[in-house]
Design an enzyme around this catalytic site. Structure first.
Site, PDB file in Angstrom:
ATOM      1  N   SER A 233       1.161  -1.626  -0.254  1.00 23.73           N
ATOM      2  CA  SER A 233       0.180   0.094  -0.083  1.00 23.73           C
ATOM      3  C   SER A 233       0.573   1.174  -0.117  1.00 23.73           C
ATOM      4  O   SER A 233       2.113   1.465   0.796  1.00 23.73           O
ATOM      5  CB  SER A 233      -1.121   0.096   1.303  1.00 23.73           C
ATOM      6  OG  SER A 233      -0.048   0.480   2.424  1.00 23.73           O
ATOM      7  N   ASP A 234       0.382   2.370  -0.539  1.00 23.68           N
ATOM      8  CA  ASP A 234       1.009   3.605  -0.044  1.00 23.68           C
ATOM      9  C   ASP A 234       0.718   4.212   1.059  1.00 23.68           C
ATOM     10  O   ASP A 234       0.033   3.115   2.288  1.00 23.68           O
ATOM     11  CB  ASP A 234      -0.091   4.663  -0.884  1.00 23.68           C
ATOM     12  CG  ASP A 234       1.274   6.074  -1.292  1.00 23.68           C
ATOM     13  OD1 ASP A 234       2.250   6.059  -0.129  1.00 23.68           O
ATOM     14  OD2 ASP A 234       1.168   6.688  -2.149  1.00 23.68           O
ATOM     15  N   TRP A 235       1.586   4.794   2.179  1.00 20.50           N
ATOM     16  CA  TRP A 235       1.276   4.762   2.663  1.00 20.50           C
ATOM     17  C   TRP A 235       0.588   5.673   4.124  1.00 20.50           C
ATOM     18  O   TRP A 235      -0.145   6.670   3.813  1.00 20.50           O
ATOM     19  CB  TRP A 235       2.608   5.767   4.086  1.00 20.50           C
ATOM     20  CG  TRP A 235       3.967   5.062   3.964  1.00 20.50           C
ATOM     21  CD1 TRP A 235       5.224   4.839   4.725  1.00 20.50           C
ATOM     22  CD2 TRP A 235       4.650   4.178   3.289  1.00 20.50           C
ATOM     23  NE1 TRP A 235       5.485   4.295   5.014  1.00 20.50           N
ATOM     24  CE2 TRP A 235       5.924   3.603   3.996  1.00 20.50           C
ATOM     25  CE3 TRP A 235       4.307   3.473   1.849  1.00 20.50           C
ATOM     26  CZ2 TRP A 235       6.913   2.617   3.429  1.00 20.50           C
ATOM     27  CZ3 TRP A 235       4.642   2.686   1.519  1.00 20.50           C
ATOM     28  CH2 TRP A 235       6.317   1.915   2.394  1.00 20.50           C
TER      29      TRP A 235
END
Length: 782
Positions: free
Chosen positions: A257-259
């Site tokens: 995932s993106d953060w």
């Protein structure tokens, strides 16, 4: 990473791990690591941002964690302040190479492969095993805050360049993370906005670059994006992450995932998002509860664990402990990359290059002449090892008599008295070089630009200087397009975008003619803001952003609408000239599974060495399917001395000429004539030839008794079967049946209603007519 653990000791199977260990494994550890279970043979790996340079935060990676959210937001919100300093906090120095929108203008696959190689060397030296890049979201709008990270408005160019970076990284033992998947094209409400995109545009524009890059380079990881895509968050979208990415494309790597991009952790894991970054106790707990409750099977969890373990195994196999890199050598590479990426947009009366041997006096204006802006802002920001200052580099490279002068203590954006001194000096100078830039407060992650204007007062400064000195040269530093209301009044314009730490040296080399410009635009520069594709629906409302222009993104829009751009996609001038000749294509008939070879010659007809970027476009001739006027399909960069020629051979598979048919839910070739155009830009076509496309797989719209006669007779046996039916049912002669078909083909009513209008309705039996139409459809299917 545990340097003492041999790669053969790394566990590759989750079998035997406890539930808590598995949850930890797919949940990250802190901000920038995966979880360590070293007693079970699972070491951690380190990852960090770096689309154009390695951002290694000592505090975040080597520290005790502290307030992770505060640290993360500090990174996202930081603004690049120029030549380097406190704005980079405790980040370790690394080479700041040209940003994506800059290096993309090189169109140079070899340079991109080299970028991956040198980034890997710096990662190895810093102890980073996974670099979070490259980013290849389409530059749909030049206002997008992260446009500076991305390569182009075209998916073929973006995907092919990204593949080279990935290959360079992974061949040297460092993983890549292709991002942001998918359709994250604006920073406005980027973590919640729903990108609403029709299937054809999604496939042809926003997914195509990812598909090409993955097929050519197989990145170790793919990063899901923050936004929703047609209603579902990308990180929780099974159609995107499983059906397309893994099912259709065959990707077998790890999706992370993106953060803090995951809202529903169980849903994201079931959708195919393996690794949740960064560590978050609430999301770990909700996933564990879902497994215990049977909402997520342990088999699904094991699959995600296996992908993370495979990633760790690759990282351990690739690590090169103790590797060092030469900062000086990498700085020279950054200089060369910048020089090959800067675009010469205009050069009236061959104002450039300036001769180092001349006795000219050159007035240099603009803040970025002495404090260059070398990169955008946000997570990708790199602390440079050094920074070349343009004015210093110009003076160092100038000859004994050529003088570059400045006005000390003058505020160029200040009051009238200062402006009078500037204009007096400009009038007295032989040339003026004005360095201009956009407002850095809006160039970066988390904030789209609010306009395409230069920073306050700079347009007025350029216009005023050009009014008193016709030999005014403008150097533009910007993340993407800017408006140029002064364009017709200046002699030359160089567009640098964000060229990295070697910008100062590169611009000096180009201005003084030690190198010939060779960069070409990878996005269209508009005359006005309102010309941008999708401007009428940007940036969306009510949490939904409808991509209203469909497939007509970038140059496709300007061509289709007949809008004259400021500068077209693919445009870029040189100090030499190039001639194209001898176009040959093979074969002249193309079908499914085939390959088209396009061959032509490029000759340097000027007086100096130069590099030319030749572009191949597909142009469909009169098909019913709505297509762009032309679409980029391949490109080549050739380096030639004066009088030298090179034969360029471009090979394109038939699949690259296909379009996405939403009714068939498949890629299809269009029947008919396909134009193959070779050009120096999308608006500068030099050669063209046609071939005939005869696809095996042809889609025709479903037909029934409510279909138009014209639709039915478009089927292969439509006319003959319909004529036979009319002869039998109505006792018509062959000529009468044909005349009836011809006349009724102009009707806007369905075939049953139309025939009933022309003949006795009682003679047209719906069930018999339906049988004939069904037979016509079956003939086509067979």
């Amino acid at each position: 990473m545990n340097e003492n653990m041999h790669e053969d000791e790394v566990r590759l199977s989750p079998e035997g791990l406890t539930l808590d260990q598995k949850i930890a494994l797919v949940s990250g550890n802190g901000l920038w690591r995966t979880a360590a279970i070293e007693a079970e043979g699972v070491p951690p790996i380190v990852m960090t941002d770096g689309t154009y340079g390695v951002r290694y935060s000592i505090e975040q990676i080597d520290g005790d964690g502290g307030n992770q959210l505060e640290q993360f937001l500090a990174v996202v919100g930081q603004r690049e302040g120029g030549s380097g300093g406190n704005e980079f906090g405790t980040s370790r120095p690394a080479t700041c190479f040209p940003n994506g929108s800059s290096l993309g203008c090189s169109w140079d696959k070899a340079l991109f492969r080299e970028l991956g190689t040198v980034l890997a060397q710096e990662c190895q030296a810093l102890g980073v095993q996974l670099l979070l890049g490259p980013g290849i979201n389409i530059r749909r709008t030049p206002l997008a805050g992260r446009a500076y990270e991305y390569y182009a408005e075209d998916p073929y160019l973006s995907g092919d360049l990204a593949a080279e970076v990935i290959i360079g990284l992974q061949a040297n033992g460092v993983g890549a993370s292709l991002k942001h998947f998918a359709a994250n094209n604006s920073e406005v409400e980027r973590t919640t906005m729903d990108s609403v995109i029709e299937a054809r545009a999604l496939r042809e524009i926003y997914l195509k670059g990812f598909e090409r890059a993955i097929a050519a380079s197989n990145p170790w990881t793919v990063m899901s994006s923050y936004n929703r895509l047609n209603g579902l968050y990308a990180a929780e979208n099974p159609w995107l992450l499983t059906d397309v990415l893994r099912g259709e494309w065959g990707y077998d790597g790890c999706v992370l995932s993106d953060w803090h991009g995951i809202k529903d952790r169980p849903a994201s894991l079931l959708a195919g998002n393996d690794l949740d970054m960064p560590e978050n106790e609430l999301r770990k707990r909700t996933l564990r509860d879902a497994v215990v409750a049977g909402e997520v099977s342990e088999a699904d969890l094991d699959l995600a664990c296996a992908r993370v373990l495979a990633l760790v195994g690759k990282a351990m196999a690739g690590q090169r402990c103790g590797q060092k890199f030469s900062a000086e050598h990498h700085h020279e590479i950054a200089r060369d990359m910048a020089a090959q990426s800067i675009v010469l947009l205009r050069n009236r009366d061959e104002c450039l290059p300036l001769s180092p041997d001349s006795r000219a006096r050159v007035l240099v204006l603009g803040p970025t002449a002495t404090v260059p802006i070398i990169q955008g802002s946000g997570c990708a920001t790199t602390r440079p090892t050094r920074v070349d200052v343009p004015l210093e580099e110009l003076r160092a490279a100038a000859g004994e008599h050529l003088k570059f002068i400045t006005l000390e203590g003058i505020d160029e954006g200040g009051h009238d008295a200062h402006r009078s001194k500037i204009l007096a000096a400009a009038s007295a100078a032989d040339y003026v070089v004005v360095f201009v830039n956009t407002d850095v407060a809006h160039d970066g992650e988390g904030s789209d630009r609010t306009s395409l204007d230069l920073a306050e007062g700079q347009d007025e400064l350029v216009a005023a200087v050009a009014a008193v000195n016709a030999r005014t040269i403008v150097v533009v530093t910007a993340p993407d397009a800017v408006l140029m209301p002064w364009l017709d009044d200046v002699a030359a314009v160089l567009m640098s975008f964000y060229s990295g730490q070697g910008f100062g040296h590169a611009i000096a080399q180009l201005i003084l003619g030690f190198q010939s410009p060779s960069g070409k635009l990878t996005s269209t520069l508009p005359v006005r803001l309102e010309d941008i594709p999708g401007w009428h629906s940007y940036p969306g409302e009510g949490g939904r952003h409808v991509y209203s222009e469909g497939i007509f993104v970038g140059y496709r829009w300007y061509d289709y609408k007949g809008i004259e751009p400021l500068f077209p996609f693919g445009h870029g001038l040189s100090y030499t000239s190039f001639e194209y000749s001898g176009l040959a294509i093979s074969p002249d008939t193309l079908t499914d599974g085939g390959t088209m070879q396009v061959m032509f010659k490029v000759t340097n007809t000027g007086a100096c060495f130069g590099r030319e970027i030749a572009q191949l476009y597909a142009a469909w001739r009169g098909q019913e399917t709505k297509r762009p006027v032309r679409e980029l399909k391949a490109f080549a960069k050739v380096a030639l001395g004066p009088g030298e020629s090179a034969t360029v051979v471009l090979t394109v598979p038939a699949a690259d000429f296909a379009y996405w048919n939403e009714e068939a839910n498949d890629w299809l070739l269009d029947e008919g004539v396909l134009g193959l155009e070779v050009g120096a830009s999308s608006r500068d076509i030099r050669l063209s030839a046609d071939c005939v496309v005869t696809p095996v797989k042809v889609y025709r719209r479903p037909i029934g008794i409510d279909s138009l006669v014209s639709q039915i007779i478009a089927y292969p046996t439509g006319r003959t079967r319909l004529a036979s039916y009319l002869q039998e049912a109505l006792g018509m002669e062959d000529g009468q049946a044909e005349a009836l078909i011809l006349g009724s083909s102009q009707s806007f009513l369905g075939i049953y209603s139309t025939l009933s209008w022309f003949v006795d309705e009682a003679l047209i039996k719906p069930e018999e007519l339906a049988g004939v139409i069904d037979a016509i459809a079956k003939d086509a299917a067979a």
